[in-house]
Design a protein around this motif. Structure first.
Motif, PDB file in Angstrom:
ATOM      1  N   ASP A 161       0.848  -1.198   0.000  1.00  0.00           N
ATOM      2  CA  ASP A 161       0.000   0.000   0.000  1.00  0.00           C
ATOM      3  C   ASP A 161       0.877   1.239   0.000  1.00  0.00           C
ATOM      4  O   ASP A 161       2.105   1.152   0.058  1.00  0.00           O
ATOM      5  CB  ASP A 161      -1.020  -0.009   1.144  1.00  0.00           C
ATOM      6  CG  ASP A 161      -0.425   0.171   2.524  1.00  0.00           C
ATOM      7  OD1 ASP A 161       0.617   0.841   2.661  1.00  0.00           O
ATOM      8  OD2 ASP A 161      -1.009  -0.344   3.499  1.00  0.00           O
ATOM      9  N   ARG A 162       0.249   2.395  -0.066  1.00  0.00           N
ATOM     10  CA  ARG A 162       0.988   3.623  -0.328  1.00  0.00           C
ATOM     11  C   ARG A 162       1.787   4.134   0.855  1.00  0.00           C
ATOM     12  O   ARG A 162       2.722   4.927   0.683  1.00  0.00           O
ATOM     13  CB  ARG A 162       0.040   4.733  -0.800  1.00  0.00           C
ATOM     14  CG  ARG A 162      -0.880   5.266   0.276  1.00  0.00           C
ATOM     15  CD  ARG A 162      -1.500   6.607  -0.090  1.00  0.00           C
ATOM     16  NE  ARG A 162      -2.104   7.233   1.082  1.00  0.00           N
ATOM     17  CZ  ARG A 162      -1.451   7.975   1.948  1.00  0.00           C
ATOM     18  NH1 ARG A 162      -0.151   8.197   1.798  1.00  0.00           N
ATOM     19  NH2 ARG A 162      -2.066   8.496   2.995  1.00  0.00           N
ATOM     20  N   ASP A 163       1.467   3.721   2.115  1.00  0.00           N
ATOM     21  CA  ASP A 163       2.095   4.403   3.260  1.00  0.00           C
ATOM     22  C   ASP A 163       2.470   3.479   4.408  1.00  0.00           C
ATOM     23  O   ASP A 163       2.602   3.929   5.534  1.00  0.00           O
ATOM     24  CB  ASP A 163       1.172   5.520   3.772  1.00  0.00           C
ATOM     25  CG  ASP A 163       1.948   6.623   4.480  1.00  0.00           C
ATOM     26  OD1 ASP A 163       3.141   6.799   4.176  1.00  0.00           O
ATOM     27  OD2 ASP A 163       1.365   7.304   5.345  1.00  0.00           O
ATOM     28  N   TYR A 164       2.613   2.178   4.133  1.00  0.00           N
ATOM     29  CA  TYR A 164       3.085   1.281   5.179  1.00  0.00           C
ATOM     30  C   TYR A 164       4.505   1.700   5.602  1.00  0.00           C
ATOM     31  O   TYR A 164       5.307   2.075   4.751  1.00  0.00           O
ATOM     32  CB  TYR A 164       3.090  -0.156   4.636  1.00  0.00           C
ATOM     33  CG  TYR A 164       3.517  -1.189   5.638  1.00  0.00           C
ATOM     34  CD1 TYR A 164       2.626  -1.656   6.595  1.00  0.00           C
ATOM     35  CD2 TYR A 164       4.810  -1.699   5.627  1.00  0.00           C
ATOM     36  CE1 TYR A 164       3.015  -2.610   7.524  1.00  0.00           C
ATOM     37  CE2 TYR A 164       5.201  -2.649   6.548  1.00  0.00           C
ATOM     38  CZ  TYR A 164       4.310  -3.098   7.496  1.00  0.00           C
ATOM     39  OH  TYR A 164       4.699  -4.038   8.418  1.00  0.00           O
ATOM     40  N   GLU A 199       6.710   1.324  -3.894  1.00  0.00           N
ATOM     41  CA  GLU A 199       7.962   1.953  -4.318  1.00  0.00           C
ATOM     42  C   GLU A 199       7.762   2.611  -5.683  1.00  0.00           C
ATOM     43  O   GLU A 199       7.729   1.925  -6.721  1.00  0.00           O
ATOM     44  CB  GLU A 199       9.080   0.917  -4.405  1.00  0.00           C
ATOM     45  CG  GLU A 199       9.381   0.207  -3.095  1.00  0.00           C
ATOM     46  CD  GLU A 199      10.373  -0.926  -3.274  1.00  0.00           C
ATOM     47  OE1 GLU A 199      10.994  -1.018  -4.372  1.00  0.00           O
ATOM     48  OE2 GLU A 199      10.518  -1.730  -2.337  1.00  0.00           O
ATOM     49  N   VAL A 200       7.620   3.929  -5.696  1.00  0.00           N
ATOM     50  CA  VAL A 200       7.433   4.643  -6.960  1.00  0.00           C
ATOM     51  C   VAL A 200       8.673   4.461  -7.834  1.00  0.00           C
ATOM     52  O   VAL A 200       9.805   4.581  -7.370  1.00  0.00           O
ATOM     53  CB  VAL A 200       7.159   6.131  -6.704  1.00  0.00           C
ATOM     54  CG1 VAL A 200       6.984   6.888  -8.034  1.00  0.00           C
ATOM     55  CG2 VAL A 200       5.926   6.315  -5.828  1.00  0.00           C
ATOM     56  N   GLY A 201       8.458   4.144  -9.103  1.00  0.00           N
ATOM     57  CA  GLY A 201       9.545   3.943 -10.057  1.00  0.00           C
ATOM     58  C   GLY A 201       9.918   2.495 -10.247  1.00  0.00           C
ATOM     59  O   GLY A 201      10.524   2.138 -11.270  1.00  0.00           O
ATOM     60  N   LEU A 216       3.988   3.956 -11.035  1.00  0.00           N
ATOM     61  CA  LEU A 216       4.103   5.287 -11.629  1.00  0.00           C
ATOM     62  C   LEU A 216       4.072   6.425 -10.623  1.00  0.00           C
ATOM     63  O   LEU A 216       4.791   7.418 -10.794  1.00  0.00           O
ATOM     64  CB  LEU A 216       2.961   5.499 -12.634  1.00  0.00           C
ATOM     65  CG  LEU A 216       2.892   4.560 -13.834  1.00  0.00           C
ATOM     66  CD1 LEU A 216       1.650   4.864 -14.656  1.00  0.00           C
ATOM     67  CD2 LEU A 216       4.147   4.676 -14.689  1.00  0.00           C
ATOM     68  N   ALA A 217       3.211   6.317  -9.603  1.00  0.00           N
ATOM     69  CA  ALA A 217       3.025   7.466  -8.715  1.00  0.00           C
ATOM     70  C   ALA A 217       2.415   7.034  -7.391  1.00  0.00           C
ATOM     71  O   ALA A 217       1.694   6.036  -7.314  1.00  0.00           O
ATOM     72  CB  ALA A 217       2.134   8.516  -9.381  1.00  0.00           C
ATOM     73  N   ALA A 218       2.703   7.811  -6.357  1.00  0.00           N
ATOM     74  CA  ALA A 218       2.057   7.693  -5.049  1.00  0.00           C
ATOM     75  C   ALA A 218       2.582   8.820  -4.169  1.00  0.00           C
ATOM     76  O   ALA A 218       3.739   9.249  -4.305  1.00  0.00           O
ATOM     77  CB  ALA A 218       2.354   6.349  -4.381  1.00  0.00           C
ATOM     78  N   CYS A 251      -3.025  11.185  -3.046  1.00  0.00           N
ATOM     79  CA  CYS A 251      -1.870  10.345  -2.702  1.00  0.00           C
ATOM     80  C   CYS A 251      -1.967   8.942  -3.299  1.00  0.00           C
ATOM     81  O   CYS A 251      -1.077   8.104  -3.081  1.00  0.00           O
ATOM     82  CB  CYS A 251      -1.744  10.233  -1.187  1.00  0.00           C
ATOM     83  SG  CYS A 251      -1.339  11.785  -0.367  1.00  0.00           S
ATOM     84  N   SER A 252      -3.025   8.646  -4.054  1.00  0.00           N
ATOM     85  CA  SER A 252      -3.252   7.305  -4.589  1.00  0.00           C
ATOM     86  C   SER A 252      -2.079   6.796  -5.412  1.00  0.00           C
ATOM     87  O   SER A 252      -1.349   7.572  -6.036  1.00  0.00           O
ATOM     88  CB  SER A 252      -4.493   7.286  -5.490  1.00  0.00           C
ATOM     89  OG  SER A 252      -5.676   7.345  -4.753  1.00  0.00           O
ATOM     90  N   THR A 253      -1.957   5.472  -5.446  1.00  0.00           N
ATOM     91  CA  THR A 253      -0.959   4.849  -6.302  1.00  0.00           C
ATOM     92  C   THR A 253      -1.459   4.787  -7.742  1.00  0.00           C
ATOM     93  O   THR A 253      -2.667   4.760  -8.002  1.00  0.00           O
ATOM     94  CB  THR A 253      -0.643   3.415  -5.841  1.00  0.00           C
ATOM     95  OG1 THR A 253      -1.797   2.595  -6.021  1.00  0.00           O
ATOM     96  CG2 THR A 253      -0.230   3.388  -4.377  1.00  0.00           C
TER      97      THR A 253
END
Length: 413
Positions: A161-164, A199-201, A216-218, A251-253
Motif C-alpha cells: 500500500d501507499r504508506d506502510y 515503491e514509486v519507479g 508510476l506514482a504515489a 496520494c493514490s498509487t
C-alpha cells in the motif's frame, strides 16, 4: 440530392461499427458466448476482471503463468439510493462476494490464491468500511470487511500500500475504517505475512511473470521514465495551510501494466484537479498518465468523477477502451465522461464500460450515459497469449454464474 458526410459523422459511424458486440454464429474456442458462463482463464492469456459489487473498486489480474494480483477490495457502507444495491445481493458483504469471485476464477490456475494485493489508498470503497455490526475476525484483532474479508477467503502473498508502516503522511488517520485496516495489517505482520510500502519507479515490486508492472506514482511522487528515478510534486507538508494538505485521493498509487504490445493504466482515485490552477502541484494524475504513455485500456481514476481524468490525462493515455468502476450516483460526472468520449482530445473509436450506473445518473445525463456500451456488470479484459490482441467481456453480476452479457472486440494492441 447528394448526401454529404462530415468527418464527425464518419467518425461516429466508425465508432458505432467498432463498438458492435460479437455476433459470430460459430464462435471459436477463444471466444466467450453470450448467454453462457465466462470461459475459464487459459495459460498464456492475461485476464483483468473489474469486479462489480456496487460498493467500490476491485480488479483481479491473472497473469500468463497463473500468478495473480488484486487491486483494492471496496466495501462502502453508503446506503442506496446514493450508492447502488450490493451485488449479487445483501446476503453477503461486498468483500465476501469479491473473495468468492476471485476463488472461482483463480481455480483455473490450479491454486486459488493471490500472489500480491495492491491497496491504492485508504478509503472505504477501496479497503472496506466498518460499523458496529461488522463482524470481528477470529481472535478479535480487527473486523471483516473489504480487504480483510478477501484475506479470510484467499491466501495473500505480498500486500502493498501507499504508506506502510506508519500511515502518517500527509497526516495521521483516525477514522474507524482506517484503524481497522491498520489493525488487520498488524495482525498479518505478527503472523508472518508480507507487507511493503509502494515503491514509486519500481518495475519489480508487483510481479506477474511475463508482464511488466511499473509503479508510476504515489504520495505526490512520480516516476520520471528514466530507470527508477522519481520526482516530487508536493511541497513540504509542513509549509502548507491545514486546508491545503493533500487528501487521500491525491496520494493514490498509479501503475502501468504491459504484456507484449498491450498496455493498461490504473490509478485508484488519483486526481488531476489543481483547484482551478491555484495549486498545480496537486495534479499528480496528469504527469502519471504522461509518463505512462498511450495504453489500450485505461481505468478512469476516481470512478470518473469531475476532478479526475483531466483533458491532458485523456490526451496522454488515448485508450481504445475506458473502464469506469462506478458504484455511486455521481459516477461518472458528465464532464469527465465527455472528455473520455471527446474526439477533440484524441481521434478514433473508443468504447466506455461502466461496472455500475445509478438510475439517478441516467436521469440527469442520459445524453451521455446512452453512449456507454455497458452500464452494469463485471468488465473483463481478456488479452491473448503474447499480448497482440484483446477483447472485453461483460458478465452478469446479479448472481454467481458469470453469464456473458456481451463481448466486444477483438482489437489489436
Amino acid at each position: 440530392m447528394a448526401t454529404v458526410f462530415t468527418r464527425r459523422a464518419l467518425l461516429s459511424a466508425a465508432a458505432a461499427l467498432s463498438a458492435a458486440p460479437l455476433t459470430a454464429a460459430a464462435p471459436s474456442r477463444d471466444e466467450d458466448v453470450v448467454g453462457q458462463p465466462l470461459r475459464p482463464w487459459r495459460r498464456g492469456g492475461l485476464d483483468i476482471h473489474h469486479i462489480a459489487t456496487g460498493r467500490g473498486d476491485c480488479a483481479l489480474i491473472i497473469g500468463p503463468d497463473g500468478s495473480s494480483l488484486m487491486i483494492d477490495a471496496g466495501a462502502s457502507a453508503t446506503p442506496p439510493p446514493a450508492s447502488l444495491d450490493i451485488r449479487p445481493g445483501p446476503q453477503r458483504r461486498a468483500g465476501e462476494w469479491i473473495g468468492r469471485y476471485a476463488r472461482r476464477h483463480l481455480a483455473a490456475t490450479g491454486e486459488p490464491k493471490l500472489d500480491a494485493f495492491l491497496v491504492t489508498h485508504l478509503h472505504p470503497d477501496h479497503v472496506g468500511d466498518v460499523g458496529p455490526d461488522t463482524p470481528l475476525a477470529p481472535g478479535g484483532a480487527y473486523r471483516l470487511t473489504g480487504v480483510s474479508d478477501v484475506a479470510a477467503l484467499l491466501p495473500i502473498g505480498l500486500l502493498v500500500d501507499r504508506d506502510y508502516p506508519d500511515y502518517a503522511f500527509p497526516k495521521p488517520w483516525d477514522a474507524p475504517f482506517a484503524k481497522n485496516y491498520q489493525a488487520f495489517l498488524r495482525a498479518r505482520a505478527r503472523s508472518g505475512g508480507r507487507v511493503e510500502r509502494f515503491e514509486v519507479g519500481a518495475a519489480d515490486q508487483l510481479k506477474l511473470p511475463g508482464v511488466e508492472i511499473r509503479n508510476l506514482a504515489a504520495n505526490g511522487e512520480v516516476w520520471t521514465g528514466r530507470g527508477t528515478e522519481t520526482r516530487r510534486l508536493f511541497p513540504p507538508i509542513e509549509t502548507l495551510a491545514k486546508d491545503d494538505i493533500p487528501d487521500e485521493n491525491a496520494c493514490s498509487t498509479a501503475i502501468r501494466l504491459r504484456y507484449g504490445a498491450f498496455g493498461y493504466f490504473a490509478a485508484g482515485d488519483l486526481t488531476s484537479s489543481s483547484f482551478d490552477g491555484t495549486q498545480p502541484w496537486r495534479d499528480v494524475e496528469t504527469p502519471a498518465a504522461q509518463v505512462a504513455g498511450p495504453v489500450d485500456v485505461a481505468v478512469a481514476a476516481h470512478h470518473g468523477m469531475f476532478d479526475a481524468t483531466g483533458a491532458d490525462v485523456v490526451r496522454a493515455l488515448r485508450p481504445r477502451a475506458w473502464i469506469i468502476q462506478g458504484w455511486h450516483a455521481a459516477h461518472p460526472s458528465p464532464d469527465a465522461l465527455e472528455r473520455m468520449l471527446s474526439q477533440r482530445l484524441y481521434a478514433g473509436a473508443r468504447d466506455v464500460f461502466s461496472t455500475g450506473l445509478s438510475p439517478a445518473n441516467v436521469l440527469a445525463h442520459k445524453w451521455l450515459t446512452d453512449r456507454l456500451v455497458a452500464q452494469n456488470g463485471h468488465v473483463v479484459v481478456r488479452v491473448a497469449p503474447g499480448g497482440g490482441r484483446y477483447r472485453i467481456v461483460v458478465t452478469d453480476n446479479s448472481d454467481e454464474t458469470d453469464k456473458v452479457l456481451s463481448s466486444w472486440g477483438p482489437w489489436s494492441a
